[in-house]
Design an enzyme around this catalytic site. Structure first.
Site, PDB file in Angstrom:
ATOM      1  N   PRO A   2       0.824  -1.212   0.000  1.00 47.15           N
ATOM      2  CA  PRO A   2       0.000   0.000   0.000  1.00 47.15           C
ATOM      3  C   PRO A   2       0.855   1.258   0.000  1.00 47.15           C
ATOM      4  O   PRO A   2       1.862   1.343   0.705  1.00 47.15           O
ATOM      5  CB  PRO A   2      -0.793  -0.125   1.299  1.00 47.15           C
ATOM      6  N   GLU A   3       0.449   2.220  -0.813  1.00 48.19           N
ATOM      7  CA  GLU A   3       1.157   3.495  -0.877  1.00 48.19           C
ATOM      8  C   GLU A   3       0.347   4.550  -0.129  1.00 48.19           C
ATOM      9  O   GLU A   3      -0.651   4.238   0.528  1.00 48.19           O
ATOM     10  CB  GLU A   3       1.389   3.872  -2.338  1.00 48.19           C
ATOM     11  N   LYS A  58       3.867   6.134   4.814  1.00 49.61           N
ATOM     12  CA  LYS A  58       3.016   4.948   4.720  1.00 49.61           C
ATOM     13  C   LYS A  58       2.711   4.352   6.090  1.00 49.61           C
ATOM     14  O   LYS A  58       2.275   3.197   6.186  1.00 49.61           O
ATOM     15  CB  LYS A  58       3.693   3.903   3.829  1.00 49.61           C
ATOM     16  N   ARG A 283      12.131  -2.719 -10.505  1.00 47.22           N
ATOM     17  CA  ARG A 283      10.680  -2.557 -10.510  1.00 47.22           C
ATOM     18  C   ARG A 283      10.179  -2.274 -11.926  1.00 47.22           C
ATOM     19  O   ARG A 283      10.881  -1.684 -12.735  1.00 47.22           O
ATOM     20  CB  ARG A 283      10.261  -1.412  -9.589  1.00 47.22           C
TER      21      ARG A 283
END
EC number: 3.2.2.23
Length: 293
Positions: A2-3, A58, A283
């Site tokens: 989750p960002e 976060k 990524r």
């Protein structure tokens, strides 16, 4: 993972059930999360009023009347759900089966509001930690974080100065939590697309020779704020494990212009190009070479 928008969505969902209310009971069903829960974890929480529920990057931060702070991190698969203390669901509420698997309910808070707040984490990469508010500047997980991208300290001047002289890629700079806090792969890809900037561009190009912001920096700061704001309104992006506290899915993924759209037509008016994917610093990066320069 989750960002910022996903974590902010969780904070907004937890606030009505937790802020201003007492933790009547705290239960730990297993202590071996990413980091073991402190031995006095339950004792330091039981009976405490949550005076505020905030977010830093976060991380969720619950201020307690005792002067302690409860730091919470969702990890890869962590989620919270809020139900009535007797376990009853609110009519019309949707709960995904994964978050309903009680074998992964690791921490439970029964609040004086009548709500039961449950932390569920199948992979156990999330964690919780209690520390004194007075020691927040020395807390390792928070120390050195850059400014909040939705806060007043974040603007083109700040971003240009942070990137001045950096020969690393623009995407890598934005993912550096010391430059700006809370951004991750999804929203960096989306912000760069909105700003029409290549993820391969050198970060240093955000500043001129006087370390003043270039037009690139101005466009990028506006794009970052806009994409994060839009994502929060949409309840975040549900690609794999993220759920809101109600159990509902976020839906910003339906608005993606770049991320996870390899081979699809670019949504920039008049571009005509297609979204490409390449691996950057381990990524996946999604971008349009036609309009992102």
């Amino acid at each position: 993972m989750p960002e910022l928008p996903e974590v902010e969505t969780v904070r907004l969902g937890l606030t009505p059930a937790m802020e201003g209310f007492r933790i009547a009971r705290a239960v730990t069903n297993r202590d071996d999360l990413r980091f073991p829960l402190q031995k006095d974890f339950v004792a330091r929480l039981t009976g405490q009023i949550v005076t505020g529920l905030g977010r830093r990057a976060k991380y969720l931060l619950a201020d307690l009347a005792s002067g302690d702070v409860l730091l919470m991190h969702l990890g890869m698969s962590g989620s919270f759900r809020v139900v009535a203390a007797d376990g009853a669901h609110t009519p019309g509420e949707f709960h995904h089966p994964r978050s309903e698997d009680r074998t992964h309910d690791h921490v439970v808070f029964d609040m004086s509001s009548g709500a039961r707040v449950i932390f569920n984490d199948p992979r156990r990469f999330g964690f919780m930690k209690i520390f004194p508010r007075a020691a927040i500047d020395d807390e390792p997980h928070l120390k050195g974080l850059g400014p909040e991208p939705l806060g007043n300290a974040f603007d083109a001047v700040m971003l240009a100065r942070a990137c001045a002289g950096k020969q690393t890629s623009l995407k890598a700079a934005l993912l550096d939590q010391r430059v700006v806090a809370g951004l991750g792969n999804i929203y960096v890809c989306e912000a760069l697309w909105r700003a029409h900037l290549s993820p391969k561009r050198k970060a240093a190009t955000l500043a001129n020779r006087k370390n003043e912001p270039t037009d690139h920096a101005l466009r990028l700061t506006d794009a970052i704020r806009a994409v994060l704001g839009d994502a929060i309104k949409a309840g975040g992006s549900s690609l794999r494990d993220h759920r809101q506290t109600s159990g509902e899915l976020g839906y910003f993924q339906h608005s993606f212009a770049a991320y996870d759209r390899e081979g699809e037509r670019c949504r920039t008016d008049g571009c005509g190009g297609a979204v490409k994917r390449f691996v950057q610093n381990g990524r996946s990066t999604f971008w349009c070479s036609g309009c992102q320069k």
